[in-house]
Every structure is written in structure tokens, then in C-alpha cells.
Write an enzyme that holds these catalytic residues in place. Structure first.
Site, PDB file in Angstrom:
ATOM      1  N   GLY A  45     107.410  35.567  34.917  1.00 35.50           N
ATOM      2  CA  GLY A  45     108.662  35.517  34.046  1.00 35.50           C
ATOM      3  C   GLY A  45     108.256  35.642  32.647  1.00 35.50           C
ATOM      4  O   GLY A  45     109.177  35.492  31.884  1.00 35.50           O
ATOM      5  N   TYR A 101     112.051  47.060  33.404  1.00 28.90           N
ATOM      6  CA  TYR A 101     113.082  47.380  32.405  1.00 28.90           C
ATOM      7  C   TYR A 101     114.330  47.649  33.014  1.00 28.90           C
ATOM      8  O   TYR A 101     115.216  47.214  32.699  1.00 28.90           O
ATOM      9  CB  TYR A 101     112.394  48.514  31.584  1.00 28.90           C
ATOM     10  CG  TYR A 101     111.344  48.190  30.799  1.00 28.90           C
ATOM     11  CD1 TYR A 101     111.066  47.219  29.870  1.00 28.90           C
ATOM     12  CD2 TYR A 101     110.128  49.014  30.722  1.00 28.90           C
ATOM     13  CE1 TYR A 101     109.941  46.983  29.134  1.00 28.90           C
ATOM     14  CE2 TYR A 101     108.839  48.833  29.995  1.00 28.90           C
ATOM     15  CZ  TYR A 101     108.968  47.823  29.214  1.00 28.90           C
ATOM     16  OH  TYR A 101     107.782  47.531  28.355  1.00 28.90           O
ATOM     17  N   GLY A 121     104.371  38.490  36.856  1.00 30.02           N
ATOM     18  CA  GLY A 121     105.169  37.819  37.931  1.00 30.02           C
ATOM     19  C   GLY A 121     105.615  36.475  37.795  1.00 30.02           C
ATOM     20  O   GLY A 121     106.355  36.022  38.575  1.00 30.02           O
ATOM     21  N   GLY A 159     106.702  38.133  31.002  1.00 29.25           N
ATOM     22  CA  GLY A 159     107.357  39.486  30.537  1.00 29.25           C
ATOM     23  C   GLY A 159     108.787  39.472  30.063  1.00 29.25           C
ATOM     24  O   GLY A 159     109.110  39.899  29.091  1.00 29.25           O
ATOM     25  N   TYR A 214      94.895  49.384  30.701  1.00 30.40           N
ATOM     26  CA  TYR A 214      95.925  49.642  31.668  1.00 30.40           C
ATOM     27  C   TYR A 214      96.391  50.766  31.587  1.00 30.40           C
ATOM     28  O   TYR A 214      96.980  51.670  32.674  1.00 30.40           O
ATOM     29  CB  TYR A 214      96.871  48.442  31.680  1.00 30.40           C
ATOM     30  CG  TYR A 214      98.262  48.721  32.571  1.00 30.40           C
ATOM     31  CD1 TYR A 214      98.020  48.169  33.831  1.00 30.40           C
ATOM     32  CD2 TYR A 214      99.231  49.369  32.003  1.00 30.40           C
ATOM     33  CE1 TYR A 214      99.175  48.150  34.711  1.00 30.40           C
ATOM     34  CE2 TYR A 214     100.291  49.448  33.063  1.00 30.40           C
ATOM     35  CZ  TYR A 214     100.249  48.969  34.441  1.00 30.40           C
ATOM     36  OH  TYR A 214     101.264  49.202  35.272  1.00 30.40           O
ATOM     37  N   VAL A 240     101.405  41.666  29.588  1.00 29.56           N
ATOM     38  CA  VAL A 240     101.015  40.362  29.996  1.00 29.56           C
ATOM     39  C   VAL A 240      99.900  40.415  30.925  1.00 29.56           C
ATOM     40  O   VAL A 240      99.621  41.566  31.716  1.00 29.56           O
ATOM     41  CB  VAL A 240     102.302  39.688  31.120  1.00 29.56           C
ATOM     42  CG1 VAL A 240     101.868  38.473  31.685  1.00 29.56           C
ATOM     43  CG2 VAL A 240     103.661  39.421  30.488  1.00 29.56           C
ATOM     44  N   ASN A 245     104.227  54.615  35.245  1.00 25.58           N
ATOM     45  CA  ASN A 245     104.099  53.094  35.130  1.00 25.58           C
ATOM     46  C   ASN A 245     105.238  52.682  35.947  1.00 25.58           C
ATOM     47  O   ASN A 245     106.196  52.044  35.246  1.00 25.58           O
ATOM     48  CB  ASN A 245     103.871  52.506  33.759  1.00 25.58           C
ATOM     49  CG  ASN A 245     103.604  51.086  33.296  1.00 25.58           C
ATOM     50  OD1 ASN A 245     103.697  50.500  34.738  1.00 25.58           O
ATOM     51  ND2 ASN A 245     103.465  50.655  32.597  1.00 25.58           N
TER      52      ASN A 245
HETATM   53  C1  LIG Z   1     105.703  44.969  32.585  1.00 28.16           C
HETATM   54  C2  LIG Z   1     105.229  43.474  32.486  1.00 28.16           C
HETATM   55  C3  LIG Z   1     105.415  43.159  30.873  1.00 28.16           C
HETATM   56  C4  LIG Z   1     106.201  42.777  33.107  1.00 28.16           C
HETATM   57  O1  LIG Z   1     105.846  41.374  32.790  1.00 28.16           O
HETATM   58  P1  LIG Z   1     105.714  40.166  34.272  1.00 28.16           P
HETATM   59  O2  LIG Z   1     105.547  39.055  33.479  1.00 28.16           O
HETATM   60  O3  LIG Z   1     104.564  40.818  35.133  1.00 28.16           O
HETATM   61  O4  LIG Z   1     107.183  40.209  34.762  1.00 28.16           O
HETATM   62  P2  LIG Z   1     108.362  39.051  35.171  1.00 28.16           P
HETATM   63  O5  LIG Z   1     107.371  38.076  35.672  1.00 28.16           O
HETATM   64  O6  LIG Z   1     108.724  38.479  33.685  1.00 28.16           O
HETATM   65  O7  LIG Z   1     109.488  39.564  35.863  1.00 28.16           O
HETATM   66  C5  LIG Z   1     110.852  39.101  35.418  1.00 28.16           C
HETATM   67  C6  LIG Z   1     111.684  39.704  36.250  1.00 28.16           C
HETATM   68  O8  LIG Z   1     111.501  41.034  36.477  1.00 28.16           O
HETATM   69  C7  LIG Z   1     111.781  41.593  37.674  1.00 28.16           C
HETATM   70  N1  LIG Z   1     110.603  42.572  38.004  1.00 28.16           N
HETATM   71  C8  LIG Z   1     109.453  42.849  37.470  1.00 28.16           C
HETATM   72  N2  LIG Z   1     108.966  44.002  37.980  1.00 28.16           N
HETATM   73  C9  LIG Z   1     109.966  44.494  38.639  1.00 28.16           C
HETATM   74  C10 LIG Z   1     110.056  45.804  39.335  1.00 28.16           C
HETATM   75  N3  LIG Z   1     109.049  46.613  39.178  1.00 28.16           N
HETATM   76  N4  LIG Z   1     111.052  46.341  39.649  1.00 28.16           N
HETATM   77  C11 LIG Z   1     112.164  45.423  39.627  1.00 28.16           C
HETATM   78  N5  LIG Z   1     112.081  44.135  39.142  1.00 28.16           N
HETATM   79  C12 LIG Z   1     111.209  43.844  38.578  1.00 28.16           C
HETATM   80  C13 LIG Z   1     111.228  40.425  38.640  1.00 28.16           C
HETATM   81  O9  LIG Z   1     111.631  40.445  39.828  1.00 28.16           O
HETATM   82  C14 LIG Z   1     111.624  39.283  37.928  1.00 28.16           C
HETATM   83  O10 LIG Z   1     113.330  38.998  38.142  1.00 28.16           O
HETATM   84  P3  LIG Z   1     113.605  37.487  38.173  1.00 28.16           P
HETATM   85  O11 LIG Z   1     113.674  37.138  36.792  1.00 28.16           O
HETATM   86  O12 LIG Z   1     115.147  37.844  38.673  1.00 28.16           O
HETATM   87  O13 LIG Z   1     112.893  36.902  39.071  1.00 28.16           O
HETATM   88  C15 LIG Z   1     103.882  43.354  33.032  1.00 28.16           C
HETATM   89  O14 LIG Z   1     103.821  43.216  34.385  1.00 28.16           O
HETATM   90  C16 LIG Z   1     102.713  43.910  32.273  1.00 28.16           C
HETATM   91  O15 LIG Z   1     102.248  43.633  31.394  1.00 28.16           O
HETATM   92  N6  LIG Z   1     102.263  45.294  32.774  1.00 28.16           N
HETATM   93  C17 LIG Z   1     101.287  45.732  32.506  1.00 28.16           C
HETATM   94  C18 LIG Z   1     101.491  46.539  30.988  1.00 28.16           C
HETATM   95  C19 LIG Z   1     102.641  47.296  30.802  1.00 28.16           C
HETATM   96  O16 LIG Z   1     103.107  47.911  31.668  1.00 28.16           O
HETATM   97  N7  LIG Z   1     103.327  46.973  29.800  1.00 28.16           N
HETATM   98  C20 LIG Z   1     104.726  47.811  29.542  1.00 28.16           C
HETATM   99  C21 LIG Z   1     104.135  49.179  28.937  1.00 28.16           C
HETATM  100  S1  LIG Z   1     105.533  49.944  28.448  1.00 28.16           S
END
Ligand SMILES: CC(C)(COP(=O)(O)OP(=O)(O)OC[C@H]1O[C@@H](n2cnc3c(N)ncnc32)[C@H](O)[C@@H]1OP(=O)(O)O)[C@@H](O)C(=O)NCCC(=O)NCCS
Length: 164
Positions: free
Chosen positions: A99, A135, A97, A101, A25, A91, A128
Site C-alpha cells: 500500500g 494507476y 504490495g 505506492g 527497473y 517503491v 510496465n
Molecule cells: C508501481 C508501484 C509504485 C506501486 O506501488 P506498490 O506499493 O507496489 O503498490 P500498492 O501496494 O500501493 O498498491 C495499492 C493498490 O493498487 C492495486 N494494484 C497494484 N498494482 C496493481 C495492478 N497491476 N493492477 C491492478 N491493481 C493494482 C493493489 O491491488 C492495491 O489495491 P487496494 O488498495 O485495493 O488493496 C511499485 O510497484 C513500484 O515502485 N514499481 C516499480 C517502479 C515503477 O513502475 N514505478 C512507476 C513508474 S511510472
């Protein structure tokens, strides 16, 4: 249902796969050279001699592993206290999406608070945007005045040997 559990040595192949998927990724699949042996030593074994170097938790949805968080302690002289460095948060695409993460990151936050660590830090690639938005949604701030430096490979070896 989302749940978190500590990783065990039986998870090592899964952990290696998830690390590889995150490296893919992050567009640097060739940089992920960890092995089962190196991960075993540093997540579950003697580490550098004093026990595991880093901790890993597995995130599951309905009992199926879908992600992980890997973290360890750093130290702030300004705070005079250890902090938590988040090395990996991942994730799997199909599970995003839901929850998971947020649950993984909250777990790391709970560990930090329980241990009296004043902060969690991590690095995010500047392209990213989905992760940056994720975050920021929880109040994290980008440390834009700070640049991460790295001395590695031949440059590290040469410098350590007094050849540079
Ligand atoms: C980043 C990552 C860990 C997030 O995990 P996820 O399971 O997709 O995210 P979640 O479903 O837990 O998101 C939870 C909350 O964050 C919010 N959120 C997620 N992405 C968002 C964004 N880009 N902007 C604003 N809010 C966001 C959601 O709306 C949700 O809010 P809520 O609790 O009020 O409903 C995941 O998308 C991932 O693994 N991405 C690829 C690898 C990566 O980028 N890792 C981090 C490297 S530093």
C-alpha cells in the site's frame, strides 16, 4: 505502518539510490546521471534561481524508507491553471504490495487538490504493465493520442546554437 514525510537534505544519498533503482527497473541505469549536488540544488536549494524546482517525499514502512515520489508544477493553458507532474514514483521491490505506492500517489493527489491543480500527469513505459494496472486502479487514464517528444544532448545544443 505506512507513512510519508517530506525529504530533507540528509536524504540526498537515499534519494540518489532510489532514483538509480528506478532507472535500473526502467532498464536505463546509464541514463540516471543526477548527482548529490544537482539534486541538492533542485530539491532543496535555489533551483533555477527561485527556489526548489521539484519536491520529494519519502515513503516509509515502520520507519524504514522504502520509496519516494518526486513532483513539480507544470501549467495548462487550456485549464489556465498549474497542474502537477509526477516525475518519479518508486517503491523498493521487497516493500511492494503493502500500500505504500498508493499512499505516495495519494499524497501527490492531496497536494494537487489542496492547491487547486486540476490534474496530475506522468509518463509510464508501455511495457510496465504492473504500474499501468496500478494507476488505472485509481481512475487514471492513458493519453494514448499524445506522444512525448524530447530534444536533448547534441541535437538540443546544435538547434539552440542555430546550427540545425
Ligand atoms: C508501481 C508501484 C509504485 C506501486 O506501488 P506498490 O506499493 O507496489 O503498490 P500498492 O501496494 O500501493 O498498491 C495499492 C493498490 O493498487 C492495486 N494494484 C497494484 N498494482 C496493481 C495492478 N497491476 N493492477 C491492478 N491493481 C493494482 C493493489 O491491488 C492495491 O489495491 P487496494 O488498495 O485495493 O488493496 C511499485 O510497484 C513500484 O515502485 N514499481 C516499480 C517502479 C515503477 O513502475 N514505478 C512507476 C513508474 S511510472
Amino acid at each position: 505502518m505506512n507513512s510519508i514525510r517530506p525529504a530533507t537534505p540528509a536524504d540526498l544519498p537515499l534519494i540518489l539510490d532510489l532514483i538509480g533503482e528506478l532507472a535500473e527497473y526502467e532498464r536505463e541505469p546509464q541514463a540516471a546521471v543526477a548527482t548529490i549536488e544537482s539534486l541538492s540544488q533542485h530539491l532543496f536549494g535555489a533551483g533555477l534561481g527561485q527556489g526548489p524546482t521539484a519536491r520529494c517525499v519519502i515513503g516509509e514502512i515502520d520507519g524504514e524508507p522504502q520509496g519516494l515520489a518526486v513532483f513539480f508544477h507544470n501549467f495548462s493553458t487550456w485549464k489556465g491553471k498549474p497542474g502537477v507532474y509526477l516525475e518519479d514514483l518508486f517503491v523498493r521491490p521487497a516493500a511492494r504490495g503493502s500500500g505504500l505506492g498508493k499512499v505516495l500517489l495519494r499524497h501527490v493527489a492531496k497536494v494537487a487538490v489542496a492547491l487547486g491543480c486540476p490534474r496530475i500527469e506522468w509518463a509510464v513505459l508501455d511495457w510496465n504493465e504492473p504500474a499501468i494496472g496500478f494507476y488505472k486502479a485509481f481512475g487514471a487514464i492513458a493519453m494514448t493520442e499524445w506522444t512525448t517528444f524530447r530534444l536533448t544532448g547534441e541535437a538540443l545544443a546544435n538547434f539552440a546554437a542555430g546550427e540545425a
